[in-house]
Scaffold this active site. Structure first.
Site, short mmCIF file in Angstrom:
data_model
loop_
_atom_site.label_atom_id
_atom_site.label_comp_id
_atom_site.label_asym_id
_atom_site.label_seq_id
_atom_site.Cartn_x
_atom_site.Cartn_y
_atom_site.Cartn_z
N GLY A 18 0.81 -1.21 0.00
CA GLY A 18 0.00 0.00 0.00
C GLY A 18 0.84 1.26 0.00
N GLY A 20 -0.24 4.46 0.37
CA GLY A 20 -0.97 5.60 0.92
C GLY A 20 -0.09 6.34 1.91
CG PHE A 21 -1.55 9.87 3.89
CD1 PHE A 21 -0.78 10.96 3.51
CD2 PHE A 21 -2.89 9.86 3.56
CE1 PHE A 21 -1.34 12.03 2.83
CE2 PHE A 21 -3.47 10.92 2.89
CZ PHE A 21 -2.70 12.01 2.52
N GLY A 22 0.39 5.91 5.12
CA GLY A 22 1.17 5.05 6.00
C GLY A 22 2.36 4.42 5.28
CB VAL A 86 -1.75 -8.23 -1.64
CG1 VAL A 86 -1.72 -9.40 -0.67
CG2 VAL A 86 -0.41 -7.51 -1.66
CD GLU A 177 -13.08 18.82 3.70
OE1 GLU A 177 -12.65 17.82 3.10
OE2 GLU A 177 -12.35 19.61 4.32
CG ASP A 307 -7.75 4.37 7.04
OD1 ASP A 307 -7.28 5.12 7.92
OD2 ASP A 307 -8.42 4.79 6.08
CB ALA A 325 -3.91 11.48 6.53
CD GLN A 326 -0.91 14.16 10.99
OE1 GLN A 326 -0.07 13.58 11.66
NE2 GLN A 326 -0.59 14.94 9.98
#
Lengths: 437, 437
Positions: A18, A20-22, A86, A177, A307, A325-326
């Site tokens: 993955g 993403g952010f992580g 995967v 949003e 997540d 995300a944080q």
């Protein structure tokens, strides 16, 4: 044998699933570690999900919030990227099964993120639209513009309304949003592009099952948000669930119905289950149970972050950390540190989540923000929101293109990218089959 | 009855089919004319085709070369735009049949442009990729990046080569610019993004059946172009046709074969036939025969302009004018003027094509340009090429975004948009069906 042509080294191999952010932050932190990093993602880009809603409302080009993973890691020597999905793991052999072959690992980190959660409602799942991928956002944009174009062909208002009723479900930041952006489409773009369509034929609904919007924020902020959205013309409905949706009629828990051909669902996310992960560490919400070091229960060399990981070491978050995300970024950094410690046979450091605050933008000059001691809203919060998001975007080109789009939009009240990209009748059979676009 | 809800006025109605260079310029020129203009296009945007090749080689965002038609005509009061595909005409009744219903016209102008011409070769048509639409360009981009990613999974060079052999057919400006852009991908991007792939596994071929590239330019320019492309590493083959292509092997007229999974075809275009146009005015090349006023033979109130129209009043162009933007733009303006004259029962003005010159870019700092008395190449031609194209782009935002991409690319040697946007597994059945993306 490792099939997808990944060079074998003498270094321990950390496979990250993955980008993403992580995953990206973990891989970056391992730049100087004595390991071989193998990063796998089914896409070749990192997606900046917080701005996805602007793509779906024609405010930003899709390309400006996606950054090629090869570009991010060009200067990192110890990483190999492969585009792969995967399909399972054989943990006794330390083998990951992917669409492009088998990948051996010494350490494995799942950073696979989350998918839209429809909570098992098949009707909603079949007919609603999620907000997690770039292609979904582009398709929402295409679809919305098409609804307007088709409305022009009709003269009976009762036939037009279902096309121009846009229902957002979920009062978290994404729903807020999105509703704000749709309300601005209605306020600024519709009168200019479709002067023949009476504005009151378009309606934006925001439906939240809980008692208030932005439940993770303070009550005052929730109240402010609801007020601001209503001022923009959004019909906010709290304490209201969606019972059924058949593509035409939304049936609410209150018994009320809304005729709408567009239900945008951001009411929940769930982990993406990976085949081969034992039943006992998979939670009903799709997440994987991890300990305070992000180790998957029962393994020392398999981790999960972001997540997909559920860690319950913090009394502030008894149901696990929020899927934002944080958390992913901080867990990525922590696991990078712990992998080094683990290899040096030193004790690992338990994860501690530092809440940097939350923000949501509502529209032009309007946002809400909460940091540890501060809480503010309005113009200043909106400026801060823009700066924080611009700075977080990867790459100079993306920053600049997003900035220009915002700048342009601010002064012209325009949306630059209201185009419908659809398939032509051309001979692209082969392309279609191969790329799957 | 006019079905697609177009308001009836007392003014004569001019229906324009197609929002390309011809249609848009015609409609603009009619801004103050005492007519109702109805513009139809199957897309909701005007496409700046001259830069399409940069989208397909990951240099520009698709959105930056597309401009919403509603935006272009926002301030023009006498125009109605409808997104519709024309399916036929009933000229005795002055009725146009479209996918969204019937449209009555007083004057009808076909500005439907052209499609890729495979000259009846079914094998090529089924397996090659054209270069006429935005979605084709996006799909080429996706496909090319995917070919690279898949090449990394292979270790046998003989299996990699067909993936990285890119064959362009047609030595006109599109083929030349495409070949130059691919050669630059090879030279600047490949070593950085795919250092594991030896550069000589990628090859760019440019195949032209005539004796020289850029046949409409001077011989000197053709020679210069071929030299520049070869210096960039393109394998240029003139006097060579493509006999067969099955998706894997290109068989050339010389008997030679090239193993390639990517054949990009820009060897010809043809008019898009419209159902209902009488046989006798339709030419074998798909174009419609028009007189010097762009009137379709046998009609006084049906016109055709641009690529779809074949006008043979000029001895310089016995086979009709070249299918380029300038002809379409000038004919659009001329027809606007003639419609006014016709309605005032004054004699119309015959079309005269003013050749403003031709340009083609080959790569970084390299272009060729020919104007009436001037001919130049190299850096200066490249600068002129950029300025002319920037100025011709519609809309300030597009100009700015394209400029930034070029500026960024010039100094970083990067391509910003090397992402593969593909369909996720999400629940977008409805969107897919409706939007057809």
């Amino acid at each position: 044998m490792t099939q997808p042509n990944i060079p074998e080294t003498t270094l321990p191999r950390v496979v990250i699933v993955g980008g993403g952010f992580g995953g990206v932050n973990l891989a970056k932190q391992l730049k100087h570690a004595p390991v071989q990093v193998v990063l796998l993602d089914r896409n070749n880009y990192h997606l900046f999900q917080p701005l996805l809603y602007q793509v779906s409302t024609a405010g930003l080009e899709p390309d400006s919030i996606a950054f090629p993973l090869r570009g991010i890691f060009r200067k990192q020597k110890n990483i190999v990227f492969r585009m792969a999905e995967v399909t399972g793991i054989r943990s006794t052999e330390n083998i990951l099964e992917t669409g492009v072959g088998e990948v051996r690992y010494d350490y494995l980190v799942f950073a696979t993120g989350s998918n839209t959660n429809f909570f098992g409602n098949k009707g909603i799942e079949d007919n609603a639209i999620g907000m997690k991928s770039l292609i979904e956002a582009v398709q929402i944009r295409n679809y919305v513009v098409k609804q307007f174009e088709e409305s022009l062909l009709l003269s009976d208002p009762e036939l037009i309304k279902p096309k121009l009723n846009f229902v957002m479900v979920g009062g978290g930041p994404t729903g807020v949003e999105l509703a704000g952006a749709f309300a601005e489409l209605r306020k600024y773009i519709m009168p200019k592009d479709y002067p023949d369509l009476p504005q009151d034929l378009m309606n934006v609904y925001l439906i939240e099952s809980g008692p208030r919007l932005l439940a993770s924020f303070s009550e005052k902020t929730s109240h402010q948000t609801q007020h601001d959205l209503q001022a923009l013309g959004v019909r906010v409905m709290c304490n209201t669930g969606v019972k059924e949706y058949d593509g035409q009629v939304v049936t609410l828990s209150t018994g009320e119905v809304i005729h709408s051909q567009s239900l945008l669902w951001s009411a929940g996310v769930k982990g993406v289950p990976v085949k081969g992960i034992p039943e006992e560490v998979r939670l009903p919400n799709g997440r994987i149970l991890v300990n305070e070091f992000n180790q998957v229960k029962g393994y020392t060399n398999i981790f999960a972050i972001g997540d997909i990981a559920q860690m319950t070491n913090d009394q502030r978050f008894p149901k696990g950390y929020p899927m934002v995300a944080q958390v992913a970024i901080q867990q990525g950094k922590n696991v990078a540190q712990n992998l080094r410690l683990f290899m040096e046979q030193k004790p690992m450091k338990a994860f501690y989540y530092k809440d940097l605050g939350s923000m949501a933008t509502i529209g032009r000059n309007r946002a809400v923000a909460e940091f540890s001691n501060m809480r503010f809203s309005g113009y200043f919060a909106w400026i801060v929101w823009m700066i924080v998001h611009l700075m977080s975007l990867l790459g100079f080109r993306n920053k600049l293109v997003v900035f220009i789009n915002w700048f342009y939009r601010y002064f012209t009240y325009e949306r630059g990218t209201r185009i419908i990209i659809k398939r032509g009748a051309a001979n692209i059979v082969k392309l279609r089959q191969t790329v799957g676009v």
